[in-house]
Motif scaffolding. Structure first.
Motif, mmCIF file in Angstrom:
data_model
loop_
_atom_site.group_PDB
_atom_site.id
_atom_site.type_symbol
_atom_site.label_atom_id
_atom_site.label_comp_id
_atom_site.label_asym_id
_atom_site.label_seq_id
_atom_site.Cartn_x
_atom_site.Cartn_y
_atom_site.Cartn_z
ATOM 1 N N LYS A 19 6.737 -2.323 -0.492
ATOM 2 C CA LYS A 19 7.436 -3.592 -1.689
ATOM 3 C C LYS A 19 8.595 -4.334 -1.428
ATOM 4 N N ILE A 20 9.477 -4.086 0.213
ATOM 5 C CA ILE A 20 10.227 -5.352 -0.003
ATOM 6 C C ILE A 20 10.003 -6.593 0.598
ATOM 7 N N ALA A 21 8.074 -6.811 1.129
ATOM 8 C CA ALA A 21 7.900 -7.375 1.314
ATOM 9 C C ALA A 21 7.035 -8.522 0.859
ATOM 10 N N THR A 22 7.037 -7.828 -0.303
ATOM 11 C CA THR A 22 6.454 -8.113 -1.857
ATOM 12 C C THR A 22 7.559 -9.377 -2.180
ATOM 13 N N SER A 23 8.939 -8.070 -2.369
ATOM 14 C CA SER A 23 10.121 -8.835 -2.826
ATOM 15 C C SER A 23 10.512 -10.048 -2.214
ATOM 16 N N LEU A 24 9.962 -10.342 -1.044
ATOM 17 C CA LEU A 24 10.303 -11.392 -0.601
ATOM 18 C C LEU A 24 9.844 -12.044 -0.480
ATOM 19 N N ASN A 25 8.357 -12.442 -1.293
ATOM 20 C CA ASN A 25 7.385 -13.314 -1.454
ATOM 21 C C ASN A 25 6.439 -13.407 0.188
ATOM 22 N N ILE A 26 6.514 -11.790 0.813
ATOM 23 C CA ILE A 26 5.493 -12.466 2.009
ATOM 24 C C ILE A 26 4.848 -11.248 2.462
ATOM 25 N N LYS A 27 4.023 -11.316 3.752
ATOM 26 C CA LYS A 27 2.976 -9.911 3.569
ATOM 27 C C LYS A 27 4.012 -9.165 4.751
ATOM 28 N N PRO A 28 3.034 -8.109 4.178
ATOM 29 C CA PRO A 28 4.443 -6.544 4.929
ATOM 30 C C PRO A 28 4.105 -7.400 6.982
ATOM 31 N N SER A 29 3.203 -7.979 6.863
ATOM 32 C CA SER A 29 2.835 -8.628 8.485
ATOM 33 C C SER A 29 3.695 -9.296 8.895
ATOM 34 N N PRO B 119 1.479 -3.725 15.406
ATOM 35 C CA PRO B 119 1.353 -2.840 14.714
ATOM 36 C C PRO B 119 1.185 -3.584 12.896
ATOM 37 N N SER B 120 1.492 -5.162 13.619
ATOM 38 C CA SER B 120 1.233 -6.087 12.565
ATOM 39 C C SER B 120 -0.131 -6.386 11.942
ATOM 40 N N GLU B 121 -1.365 -6.154 12.952
ATOM 41 C CA GLU B 121 -2.666 -6.079 12.832
ATOM 42 C C GLU B 121 -3.208 -5.501 11.599
ATOM 43 N N LEU B 122 -2.196 -4.217 11.706
ATOM 44 C CA LEU B 122 -2.684 -3.036 10.854
ATOM 45 C C LEU B 122 -2.630 -3.547 9.297
ATOM 46 N N MET B 123 -1.451 -3.991 9.713
ATOM 47 C CA MET B 123 -1.264 -4.940 8.418
ATOM 48 C C MET B 123 -2.349 -5.967 6.972
#
Lengths: 80, 80
Positions: free
Chosen positions: B64-74, A73-77
């Motif tokens: 949103k959460i990833a952004t707040s944690l300063n990381i990528k959603p992946s 799934p991380s590949e999709l993001m």
DNA sequence: GTGTGACTTGTAGTCCGTA
DNA sequence: CTACGGACTACAAGTCACA
């Protein structure tokens, strides 16, 4: 068209990018939307609207789709 | 507790892993659930249940959460 | 094979609490 | 500060007919 929900431009772009990434991997796998839908146990039209970025898909369905595409799934993001 | 939904064992594990990953990065950022909730524009109790793996979160909120944690959603899906 | 609009049902997500 | 419950509301999930 769905999209009643008022997403920000950034969020719309996020969903569009995600949809395009899914489409990218789907065509790499030589699958039609129908076949991917069948493999993921989802509806054909649902896959279509996801690819068009019209749906705020949940992680469970994202995982289902990724699994059917033989990727994580991380590949999709990655684009995000 | 919510979790009325009957997810498969695999899906439950997937959600639990995701929750643990979020918690991991949150503590790295020295944030409380409350502060992360505020930064992500989400509810305090919601963040809690997500971390406990009780929620099938949507990708917009994951973002949103990833952004707040300063990381990528992946980064949050790495374990999957 | 895919796009789209309309629709119902389940649950994501909010808000009030208590411990 | 966090876990968890009850009671809501908004919206994702899932399906259909038709282009």
């Amino acid at each position: 068209m769905r999209m009643k929900t008022a997403y920000s431009e950034e969020e719309k772009r996020f969903l569009r990018d995600l949809g395009n990434t899914i489409k990218h991997y789907r065509t790499l796998c030589d699958l039609s939307q129908e076949k991917l839908a069948f493999a993921s146990n989802l509806d054909r039209t649902y896959i279509g609207s996801v690819e068009r970025g019209e749906r705020n898909i949940s992680v469970i369905n994202l995982n289902k789709i990724a699994t059917s595409l033989n990727i994580k799934p991380s590949e999709l993001m990655k684009t995000a």
